[in-house]
Motif scaffolding. Sequence first.
Motif, short mmCIF file in Angstrom:
data_model
loop_
_atom_site.label_atom_id
_atom_site.label_comp_id
_atom_site.label_asym_id
_atom_site.label_seq_id
_atom_site.Cartn_x
_atom_site.Cartn_y
_atom_site.Cartn_z
N ASP A 76 0.85 -1.19 0.00
CA ASP A 76 0.00 0.00 0.00
C ASP A 76 0.88 1.23 0.00
O ASP A 76 2.08 1.17 0.33
CB ASP A 76 -0.92 0.02 1.23
N ASN A 77 0.30 2.36 -0.40
CA ASN A 77 0.95 3.66 -0.36
C ASN A 77 0.11 4.57 0.51
O ASN A 77 -1.07 4.79 0.24
CB ASN A 77 1.08 4.24 -1.78
N VAL A 78 0.72 5.09 1.58
CA VAL A 78 -0.01 5.93 2.53
C VAL A 78 0.81 7.16 2.86
O VAL A 78 2.05 7.16 2.75
CB VAL A 78 -0.33 5.15 3.83
N SER A 79 0.13 8.21 3.25
CA SER A 79 0.76 9.44 3.73
C SER A 79 0.61 9.49 5.24
O SER A 79 -0.48 9.23 5.78
CB SER A 79 0.12 10.67 3.10
N MET A 80 1.71 9.79 5.93
CA MET A 80 1.73 9.72 7.39
C MET A 80 2.33 10.98 7.97
O MET A 80 3.10 11.69 7.31
CB MET A 80 2.53 8.50 7.86
N LEU A 81 2.00 11.22 9.23
CA LEU A 81 2.46 12.40 9.95
C LEU A 81 3.62 12.02 10.85
O LEU A 81 3.54 11.06 11.61
CB LEU A 81 1.32 12.99 10.79
N THR A 82 4.74 12.76 10.75
CA THR A 82 5.91 12.49 11.58
C THR A 82 5.79 13.19 12.92
O THR A 82 4.83 13.93 13.18
CB THR A 82 7.18 12.96 10.86
N ARG A 83 6.79 12.96 13.78
CA ARG A 83 6.73 13.56 15.12
C ARG A 83 6.83 15.07 15.09
O ARG A 83 6.26 15.76 15.95
CB ARG A 83 7.86 12.98 15.98
N ASP A 84 7.53 15.63 14.10
CA ASP A 84 7.63 17.08 13.98
C ASP A 84 6.54 17.65 13.07
O ASP A 84 6.68 18.74 12.52
CB ASP A 84 9.01 17.48 13.45
N GLU A 85 5.44 16.89 12.91
CA GLU A 85 4.24 17.35 12.20
C GLU A 85 4.50 17.65 10.73
O GLU A 85 3.99 18.60 10.17
CB GLU A 85 3.63 18.57 12.91
N ASN A 86 5.32 16.83 10.09
CA ASN A 86 5.51 16.87 8.65
C ASN A 86 4.87 15.62 8.03
O ASN A 86 4.76 14.58 8.68
CB ASN A 86 7.00 16.92 8.28
N ILE A 87 4.48 15.74 6.79
CA ILE A 87 3.83 14.64 6.09
C ILE A 87 4.81 14.02 5.12
O ILE A 87 5.47 14.72 4.35
CB ILE A 87 2.57 15.13 5.35
N ILE A 88 4.91 12.69 5.16
CA ILE A 88 5.74 11.96 4.21
C ILE A 88 4.91 10.84 3.60
O ILE A 88 3.97 10.34 4.21
CB ILE A 88 7.01 11.37 4.87
#
Length: 379
Positions: free
Chosen positions: A113-125
């Motif tokens: 699957d391909n998903v977009s996620m939020l990192t700890r410093d509130e950036n999206i990857i």
Amino acid sequence: MAWNEPGNGQKDPWNRNRSSGRKPDIDAAIKSLRARFGKFGAGSGGVFAIVLVFIVAWLLVSSYTVIDARQVGVVLRFGQFSRILPPGFHLKAPSPIETVTKVETTQVRSVSDNVSMLTRDENIIAIDFNVQYQVSDARKFLYSNADREENTIHNAAEAAVRSVVGANIMDNILTTPGVDTPAPDQAPVTGVAPAAKETLQQQTRDILQATLDKYDAGILVTGVSFQNVSPPKEVKDAFDDVNAAREDKQSEENKARAYESQVVPVARGEAARIAAEAEADRVERIARANGDVERFNLLLKQYRAAPDVTRRRLWLETVEEVMAGNPKVVDGSSGKNIIQLPVETNNGAVRNVPGVGTVIQSATTTDATPNPPQQGSAQ
């Protein structure tokens, strides 16, 4: 008469009547079967014989099963789990008393699957992940999963990836070298230590396996891979600039380390030389001081034995030492004595002394030769 001549009827070349196109007579077929199985009994006995044959055939066919080498068989008896059959030939109770469900245990299955996620410093990857798994327990795999196993794996894998990604900042996930992988029974990583992609994959696998074990899913996760980890397209250019600046920083740091490796050894050698010279000077001064102490003790012993003689000898030696480097001479004899004058020369060179004449200083004594016709003494 030939078979195809007129009036020969509906016959084929083998003198068999051809079908006229009418529907088969069911009653005739039943009568034919009764005639064939009539030896088992007349009337309804013929039908019973037919049913008996079918039952025997069904018992023979459904009383055994063959499990492939890559499979195991899960046996249900009246709908309740009975046993697991390994690969090979096995006898069983006929269906529907016992049913066998074959499960592939060596097949490697995958979910992507391909998903977009939020990192700890509130950036999206954006992350493309792939999970590979096998069946470890066929019974749990069939009957412990309320949903299809693909959906269970997908949901658990996405939760594990979000847990790991959410515990790290974007720079650490995308660019930073790895750290030690935690133990499989550890909770999701919540520290701030940098983690490489390989470390994140291992952490995700451990968390996913722990989740599936809690579900009793009977699934073994064999691998988790992040095929692509990248920032969103909207900020990709800015992130590339940041990476270029980071590479420049690394290059400058490498140059500084190379310069350090050249300068530091030289500085350490110089420091060692200075320390050695200081140690030698310390040893020399201590030895000289000890020698002075020994000489003083000897003089003290002589002084106690003959104070007046020793005192006068010390005075004379001191005056001689002080006056040795003084070019002036004091004559206390009213000019009645001849005094040898110490004259400064360069390697015994001859010099003219005013009022005295030409003098020559040797290595041991200094001779004064008056210029004729002058003669006299220096006062």
